[in-house]
Design an enzyme around this catalytic site. Structure first.
Site, PDB file in Angstrom:
ATOM      1  N   LYS A 124       0.826  -1.204   0.000  1.00 53.56           N
ATOM      2  CA  LYS A 124       0.000   0.000   0.000  1.00 53.56           C
ATOM      3  C   LYS A 124       0.873   1.273   0.000  1.00 53.56           C
ATOM      4  CE  LYS A 124      -4.100  -2.152   0.859  1.00 53.56           C
ATOM      5  NZ  LYS A 124      -3.775  -3.548   0.565  1.00 53.56           N
TER       6      LYS A 124
HETATM    7  C1  LIG Z   1      -4.398  -4.662   0.039  1.00 51.35           C
HETATM    8  C2  LIG Z   1      -3.680  -5.948  -0.013  1.00 51.35           C
HETATM    9  C3  LIG Z   1      -3.958  -6.905  -1.009  1.00 51.35           C
HETATM   10  C4  LIG Z   1      -5.044  -6.709  -2.047  1.00 51.35           C
HETATM   11  O1  LIG Z   1      -4.687  -5.748  -3.003  1.00 51.35           O
HETATM   12  P1  LIG Z   1      -5.774  -5.170  -4.013  1.00 51.35           P
HETATM   13  O2  LIG Z   1      -5.073  -4.136  -4.786  1.00 51.35           O
HETATM   14  O3  LIG Z   1      -6.865  -4.586  -3.141  1.00 51.35           O
HETATM   15  O4  LIG Z   1      -6.282  -6.295  -4.837  1.00 51.35           O
HETATM   16  C5  LIG Z   1      -3.206  -8.082  -1.033  1.00 51.35           C
HETATM   17  N1  LIG Z   1      -2.261  -8.303  -0.095  1.00 51.35           N
HETATM   18  C6  LIG Z   1      -1.975  -7.417   0.873  1.00 51.35           C
HETATM   19  C7  LIG Z   1      -0.937  -7.762   1.876  1.00 51.35           C
HETATM   20  C8  LIG Z   1      -2.670  -6.205   0.957  1.00 51.35           C
HETATM   21  O5  LIG Z   1      -2.375  -5.331   1.939  1.00 51.35           O
END
Ligand SMILES: *Cc1c(COP(=O)(O)O)cnc(C)c1O
Length: 487
Positions: free
Chosen positions: A111
């Site tokens: 993120k």
């Molecule tokens: C947010 C997240 C995801 C999912 O990602 P998207 O872009 O929402 O599909 C997968 N793994 C982790 C560790 C995350 O924090």
């Protein structure tokens, strides 16, 4: 370039990039998407480009209305990642399999890749128009820390972050409750993530809540991947991972690869889809889900069906999701706004929608998908750890995708979305093959000893920090607490 709503067939609304990110709610309840995707030329795959050079080139290709100096300052935040020269690291783990480590930022989840520069730009825009914005986040554990970190002490932005009390790992909770800044409020809510998220959704559509904020002269924005300002940064790392393989002499110019993505809200996968459409040589995007397999079933059958589904709690909680927002942008790109409206009306009314066979074929030209359960993920974690590579539980869902879906002998890059340190108890269960309940600190130390790895101070220091965000509240109190905090 203009951005248009996925649910506005007459295109009554065209907005600039800065408008789309400040006020992400688009006509008809849709999502802002680029009016037309630009294309890469050869200069985008130049192996002498740094990550930041490439990012700037891609941002400029979208002709966004943000000054170069501001974009550069936003991208300079990548200097704070583990390796000053590149925020991502592409590592070979066996023959034709590579991991794109996207978690080297401050909160150890991917993120940060988008939220770090995005937070800088959003605050800059809010200052420029001299308005205050409130960001509300409900988190199951990764979005919260990354959102708080990027907006801490940023001007003209206030953040309230809700997490389910007892529903996150210790590390994730501490990342939120030890962060001190005037403009941040963290609230633990009694209940699970669904309760928290539903309470937030109700609030976001409440007239009286918006009126109360308006009285304080505060507007609402959003920092989840519904905001295109996050998606644009998620195109870059897919392209850069390809450049890395070129640099490592693993592929030749124009050679096709697979990219595997552990998916929840489909922001990461959408970034890969846009990159592919813009000219990155991806044979297919391999989507992995956990047992909440709505997305993988959709890609395999054309039927998106949530009517009889309940959310299952898994060891990859950031992927525990039923409504995957960004699939809408793919459907819009392929089939247009009228069809999107039809499909999402059906979802609203009947709890499902169904593509026709021609449409399904078009989706399957770009995507393959499979789901993976906790048992197989844990066994992959152990197997790979024994071979010298530690996968987190989300990244581990991609191994099934790689084994089942990578049909041609091409190189595969798995996107690693979190560092394992955020999920240490699950990791220790996998490595010890037990179901004991460990606390995070114990599990971190155990694994660190077992595999002789040093854990970043960004994680270890959390356990010694003072808890400054102490509120645990009932969900009925959320609105009042938010309004009390906003000033
Ligand atoms: C947010 C997240 C995801 C999912 O990602 P998207 O872009 O929402 O599909 C997968 N793994 C982790 C560790 C995350 O924090």
């Amino acid at each position: 370039m203009n951005f248009i709503s996925t649910r506005d067939p007459k295109i009554d609304q065209k907005v600039s990039f800065s408008q789309a990110i400040l006020n992400p709610s688009a006509n008809g309840g849709g999502l802002f998407s680029p009016e037309k995707l630009p294309s890469f030329d050869d200069s985008f795959f130049d192996t002498t480009l740094s990550y930041k050079d490439l990012a700037l080139k891609i941002l400029n290709l979208f002709e966004i209305d943000i000054k170069q100096s501001v974009l550069k300052e936003a991208l300079n935040l990548y200097d704070n990642f583990d390796d000053k020269n590149s925020p991502i690291s592409v590592v070979k783990i066996k023959d034709d399999l590579f991991v794109n480590e996207l978690y080297h930022g401050p909160t150890r989840a991917f993120k940060d890749m988008a939220l770090q520069p995005f937070g800088y730009i959003l605050s800059h825009l809010a200052k420029k128009i001299d308005k205050k914005f409130l960001i509300l986040a409900a988190t199951s554990g990764d979005t919260g820390p990354a959102t708080l970190d990027t907006f801490a002490n940023k001007k003209n932005i206030e953040v309230v972050c809700l997490y389910p009390d007892g529903g996150t790992s210790d590390v994730q909770r501490l990342q939120m409750t030890t962060i001190k800044a005037q403009n941040l409020k963290v609230l633990g809510v009694v209940g699970d993530f669904d309760d928290t998220q539903n309470a937030l959704k109700a609030l976001l559509s409440s007239r009286s809540f918006k009126d109360a904020l308006a009285k304080k002269d505060i507007s609402l924005s959003a920092a989840n991947s519904v905001n295109f300002g996050r998606i644009i940064f998620q195109i870059v790392y897919h392209v850069y991972s390809y450049i890395e393989l070129l640099k490592q002499n693993e592929i030749k110019k124009d050679e096709e690869i697979y990219i595997a993505v552990p998916s929840g809200n489909f922001g990461n996968a959408l970034g890969a889809y846009y990159a592919k459409k813009m000219g990155l040589k991806i044979k297919k995007i391999l989507i992995s889900t956990n047992e909440n397999s709505v997305l993988s079933e959709f890609i395999n059958s054309g039927i998106y069906d949530i009517k009889n589904r309940k959310l299952i709690k898994t060891s990859s909680p950031a992927m525990d999701i039923l409504k995957s927002s960004n699939i809408e942008r793919v459907l819009f790109d392929k089939f247009g706004a009228l069809r999107v409206i039809e499909l999402f009306n059906s979802l609203e009314k009947n709890g499902f929608f169904k593509l026709n066979q021609d449409e399904l074929k078009l989706i399957q030209k770009d995507f393959s998908a499979t789901s993976s359960n906790d048992i197989s993920c844990k066994s992959y974690i152990k197997k790979f750890a024994n071979d010298g590579y530690i996968l987190d539980p989300h990244t581990a869902t991609c191994i099934d995708a790689y084994e089942k879906l990578a049909k041609e002998r091409l190189k595969t890059i798995i996107c690693s979305t979190a560092e394992w340190t955020k999920f240490a108890p699950t990791m220790l269960n996998a490595l010890n093959e037990d179901n004991n309940s460990y606390d995070d600190l114990f599990a971190l130390k155990e694994i660190s000893k077992m595999y002789n790895i040093t854990i970043t101070p960004k994680i270890m220091d959390l356990f010694d920090k003072e808890i400054v965000q102490k509120d645990i509240i009932q969900k009925e109190m959320i609105e009042k607490e938010i309004l009390n905090f906003c000033h």
